[in-house]
Design an enzyme around this catalytic site. Structure first.
Site, PDB file in Angstrom:
ATOM      1  N   ARG A  40     -32.695  47.395  44.922  1.00  0.00           N
ATOM      2  CA  ARG A  40     -33.562  47.219  46.089  1.00  0.00           C
ATOM      3  C   ARG A  40     -33.261  48.173  47.242  1.00  0.00           C
ATOM      4  O   ARG A  40     -34.158  48.800  47.779  1.00  0.00           O
ATOM      5  CB  ARG A  40     -33.436  45.778  46.625  1.00  0.00           C
ATOM      6  CG  ARG A  40     -33.954  44.713  45.686  1.00  0.00           C
ATOM      7  CD  ARG A  40     -34.150  43.411  46.431  1.00  0.00           C
ATOM      8  NE  ARG A  40     -34.505  42.311  45.545  1.00  0.00           N
ATOM      9  CZ  ARG A  40     -34.828  41.089  45.957  1.00  0.00           C
ATOM     10  NH1 ARG A  40     -34.839  40.828  47.252  1.00  0.00           N
ATOM     11  NH2 ARG A  40     -35.149  40.147  45.107  1.00  0.00           N
ATOM     12  N   HIS A  86     -43.135  44.803  40.065  1.00  0.00           N
ATOM     13  CA  HIS A  86     -42.237  44.411  41.158  1.00  0.00           C
ATOM     14  C   HIS A  86     -42.488  42.961  41.565  1.00  0.00           C
ATOM     15  O   HIS A  86     -43.254  42.694  42.508  1.00  0.00           O
ATOM     16  CB  HIS A  86     -42.458  45.344  42.354  1.00  0.00           C
ATOM     17  CG  HIS A  86     -41.339  45.311  43.355  1.00  0.00           C
ATOM     18  ND1 HIS A  86     -40.114  45.900  43.131  1.00  0.00           N
ATOM     19  CD2 HIS A  86     -41.260  44.760  44.602  1.00  0.00           C
ATOM     20  CE1 HIS A  86     -39.337  45.732  44.180  1.00  0.00           C
ATOM     21  NE2 HIS A  86     -40.013  45.028  45.086  1.00  0.00           N
ATOM     22  N   TYR A 130     -58.047  44.486  54.419  1.00  0.00           N
ATOM     23  CA  TYR A 130     -58.849  45.310  55.329  1.00  0.00           C
ATOM     24  C   TYR A 130     -58.530  46.808  55.215  1.00  0.00           C
ATOM     25  O   TYR A 130     -59.283  47.629  55.731  1.00  0.00           O
ATOM     26  CB  TYR A 130     -58.631  44.884  56.782  1.00  0.00           C
ATOM     27  CG  TYR A 130     -59.066  43.468  57.061  1.00  0.00           C
ATOM     28  CD1 TYR A 130     -60.386  43.065  56.832  1.00  0.00           C
ATOM     29  CD2 TYR A 130     -58.170  42.526  57.551  1.00  0.00           C
ATOM     30  CE1 TYR A 130     -60.798  41.769  57.093  1.00  0.00           C
ATOM     31  CE2 TYR A 130     -58.563  41.224  57.821  1.00  0.00           C
ATOM     32  CZ  TYR A 130     -59.881  40.845  57.579  1.00  0.00           C
ATOM     33  OH  TYR A 130     -60.285  39.567  57.844  1.00  0.00           O
TER      34      TYR A 130
END
Length: 837
Positions: A40, A86, A130
């Site tokens: 990570r 993921h 959006y």
């Protein structure tokens, strides 16, 4: 229960392993820590990406959302990434996608976003439903050739799919875009860099594996942040590149402007990397309210899409220097702590600049080798098929008959193999061929393709058998990426007065220094400007604002000391390399970040000198015709705030400065075309606070344009070059200017008027010298002196530089012949060294 049947509790007890709780906790914590470190938080040194970045880019690649496709909803990309590669939550994936699209976060954004992706004020991006995104063109270079077995793949989290463990990475992305992350017990913070500089350093390392960090820093000047600003000092840069750790001071770009009613304001135009603009403005306002910063009347954020602009207005009685220092101390500087920590073979390691590039070159060598092996196998397979097709064409009738008479396709393939010796692959291909492929035209095309494939096989074999050829391929591909994506450096590196600098890390080179009336300054390598013929227009040398004008251009060496004289009679000192190096089309950096100039000061003359000799003088002339000499040792210790060089009368300004030795003649040229020559001894040596004596009796409306120091008693075979505002000039032997007494009216040197305009500059030149001329609007030309004919006094001259109607020649400087010869010798030495290597 029978005694022969085992007790089930005993069986379960035998399967339990007894361990100490502290040992179990230690091992479990280490396993967790390594999972966070490798899975990570830390980037891989090879492609500069963490797993989440790599998985997003690979998911977009698999979806076909490339730079040439239409934008796709971010929620779709997040969903594909989370579902296939993921499984750590959509929020983490979207936050990463947003950052890769922010041009203020990444030096070269990897995602092309459409919609609201946040701002420097800390505003969050719009919801993923959006916004839309697609891969940026530069990110496709990270994935190029991934389908050619160039990297290892591994199973995804649920074993349904395969994902790459690393990307091929056609450029050193770790250094180019940087990285940051906090793991367990360690963290990384790698600054972004200029793509062109990193690629140049990589090529240098490939050419010379023994290159030192200092050698690589000839190319990599320092970090290059997307928000520009300034890095203060070079010590921390050197430490970071040498050891992998360092603390770099990043200072905002700002300038002090005169405002209405005699007030001043500080305008901030660039911020340190990762600074929250809105929070910074709030904190400045809090300090003003609490009285920690005095003299500020207004604070406005006028930033827009074109860039940052924060205005700090000061009242009339405020000490702007105090306000500026308070802002620098508390708000306009940040420290970027460099920790160049990355995964090397899965293990975290702190790397120097050289080690980082070495790991990348090793990775790229493996990628190119595997790609070449893949392409070679493909080419050999194709060549094998083409050989079969050619044999089939040669025996077309027999092949057609055999296939026609076969019971089925399998029998036809077996017959082809037995009759003509075709391989299994060739036979399979032939039975699928159309009859039209047996025409003579098709035969020519097959032969041409076979020749091309053969050439490819030979080239690929050469690459795989020769380490030198393989490295040459890497260099060529890096060069192509540099040509496609490299841009000018944004972040300037300035010196902090009083700090120790690594001058040995600064290459000695000849440069042009350009200054404007608004005191913007920059330097450019002299080799960027090839000599042109007389009368040309030149090329762009600076992009000046509409209300600004170029005032000075001069040649210097990066290691020279410069004495900067201002119109108010003060002098400042700095090293040439402290002036930011920028491209031709750049405007420059505000000199207020380099010199502590006062609000109404302009630099009007610069003397290039390392140290004065015992018998040398600084000779100055003012616009009203006063001249004075001061011993050079009076300028040995110059404070950062400058010292007085001449005491000027009201309305007068310092115009020009030259270094003399007590045996020279002085030639003063005026804007109206007059000159006077007199012995240097007629001007006695005086202190810095003196005004000087009259040097020339100026006609009404005339003013001094320049000063030239020549050999005394006529011992100077050079010529006086005079250049006018409209680009006309002439050369006249200095011997034609007879020596007079000081404070005479002088002789006519050049005719001024509508065609020529006023005199801009006068210089002593030799025929082998070169000139550099710059116009007020930023056009620059470098030309040879011998192209300007030698004529007598009182003539019109010839066109030297073509200037537009709304433009004028601003400054002229001479490149001495010996400097040109020295540069040629250095180039010859470099070439010889290259040949020996």
């Amino acid at each position: 229960m029978s005694s022969d049947v085992p007790d089930p509790t005993d069986v379960e007890a035998r399967a339990v392993e007894n361990v100490r709780i502290e040992d179990e906790m230690e091992q479990s914590y280490i396993d967790y820590a390594m999972s966070v470190i490798a899975g990570r938080a830390l980037p891989d040194v090879r492609d500069g990406l963490k797993p989440v970045h790599r998985r997003i880019l690979y998911a977009m690649h698999e979806m076909g959302v490339t730079s040439g496709s239409s934008h796709r909803k971010s929620s779709s990309i997040v969903g594909e990434t989370m579902g296939d590669y993921h499984p750590h939550g959509d929020s983490a994936i979207y936050d990463t996608l947003v950052r890769m699209a922010q041009d203020f976060s990444m030096r070269y954004p990897l995602v092309d976003g459409q919609g609201n992706f946040g701002s420097m004020d800390g505003d969050p991006a719009a919801a993923p439903r959006y916004t839309e995104a697609r891969m940026a063109a530069v990110s496709e270079e990270l994935l190029s050739d991934i389908e050619k077995d160039t990297v290892d793949f591994q199973a995804n989290y649920d074993d349904r799919l395969q994902e790459p463990g690393v990307l091929p990475a056609a450029f050193p992305n770790l250094l180019v875009n940087g990285s940051s992350g906090i793991a367990v017990g360690m963290s990384t913070n790698i600054p972004p860099h200029n793509l062109g500089e990193i690629i140049d350093a990589t090529i240098e390392l490939i050419d010379d594996p023994d290159a030192t960090v200092e050698d690589l820093m000839d190319h990599v000047k320092g970090p290059d942040f997307p928000t520009a600003a300034n890095i203060v000092g070079r010590d921390a840069i050197y430490s970071a590149y040498k050891t992998g750790r360092g603390r770099i001071r990043v200072r905002a770009e700002f300038e002090v402007e005169e405002w209405k009613n005699g007030r001043e304001r500080i305008v901030i135009t660039e911020l340190p990397y990762q600074a929250n603009k809105a929070r910074m403005v709030e904190r400045i306002a809090e300090d003003v309210t609490e009285g920690d910063i005095e003299g500020v009347t207004d604070l406005r954020d006028e930033s827009d899409r074109d860039g940052v602009r924060i205005v700090v207005e000061c009242n009339r009685g405020a000490n702007v220097e105090v306000v500026k220092n308070k802002l620098l101390e508390n708000h306009l500087e940040k420290t970027f702590g460099v920790i160049n920590l990355a995964l090397v073979d899965g293990q975290p390691q702190v790397l120097s600049l050289k080690e980082t590039l070495e790991e990348y070159v090793t990775h790229r060598r493996e990628v190119v080798r595997r790609r070449s092996e893949y392409d070679l196998a493909e080419a050999e397979d194709r060549a094998h098929i083409l050989e079969g097709r050619l044999k089939a064409v040669e025996n077309a009738e027999d092949v057609v008959d055999l296939i026609r008479n076969s019971e089925d396709r399998t029998a036809a393939k077996d017959g082809l193999r037995e009759e003509f010796g075709f391989s299994v692959e060739q036979a399979e291909h032939i039975v699928r061929m159309q009859l039209g492929s047996l025409t003579s035209m098709e035969t020519v095309e097959i032969e041409e393709e076979y020749d091309e494939v053969t050439v490819d096989i030979e080239r690929l074999t050469e690459i795989l058998e020769s380490e030198q050829e393989l490295l040459a391929v890497i260099k060529d591909e890096l060069g192509e990426i540099r040509a496609e994506y490299a841009d000018d450096r944004r972040t300037s590196i300035i010196e902090d007065h009083g700090t120790v600098t690594h001058e040995d890390l600064i290459p000695e080179e000849e440069v042009f220094v350009v200054m404007t009336e608004d005191d913007y300054v920059k330097r450019m390598p002299i080799e960027n400007f090839d000599p042109q013929g007389r009368g040309g227009k030149g090329i762009i040398g600076a992009d000046v604002k509409d209300d600004d004008r170029v005032s000075t251009v001069f040649r210097a060496n990066t290691h020279d000391y410069l004495l900067c004289f201002t119109n108010r009679g003060k002098v400042y000192r700095l090293k040439t390399y402290e002036i930011p190096e920028m491209g031709r089309t750049a405007r420059g950096k505000s000199a207020v970040n380099i010199l502590d100039l006062e609000a109404d000061e302009e630099i009007t003359a610069i003397v290039d000198t390392d140290a004065f000799g015992d018998e040398e003088y600084v000779t100055m002339v003012t616009r009203n015709g006063y001249v004075k000499r001061t011993a050079g040792d009076a300028f040995d210790n110059i404070r950062s705030t400058g010292i007085i060089a001449a005491d000027l009368e009201e309305g007068d300004e310092l115009v020009d400065v030259d270094v003399t030795n007590g045996t020279r003649d002085l030639v003063i040229a005026t804007e109206g075309g007059m000159t006077i020559r007199f012995d240097e001894d007629e001007v006695r040596s005086m202190g810095r606070n003196a005004r000087g004596v009259n040097g020339i009796d100026l006609q009404e409306g005339d003013a001094v344009a320049g000063l030239v120091a020549t050999g005394g008693n006529g011992h100077d075979d050079r010529a006086l070059l005079t250049v006018t505002q409209n680009g006309y000039g002439k050369r006249t032997l200095l011997s034609e200017y007879r020596t007079q007494s000081r404070y005479g009216k002088g002789l006519i040197d050049i005719k001024t008027g509508d065609r020529n305009g006023s005199v801009t500059a006068a210089k002593a030149v030799s025929a082998d010298d070169q000139l550099v001329m710059m116009s007020e609007r930023g056009q620059i030309i470098r030309t040879r002196v011998d192209e300007i004919s030698t004529v007598g006094r009182n003539t019109m001259g010839v066109i030297v530089m073509e200037v537009d109607a709304d433009d004028a020649v601003a400054s002229v400087d001479v490149i001495p012949a010996e400097s040109l010869e020295s540069g040629a010798e250095n180039e010859s030495t470099d070439e010889s060294a290259d040949e020996e290597t």
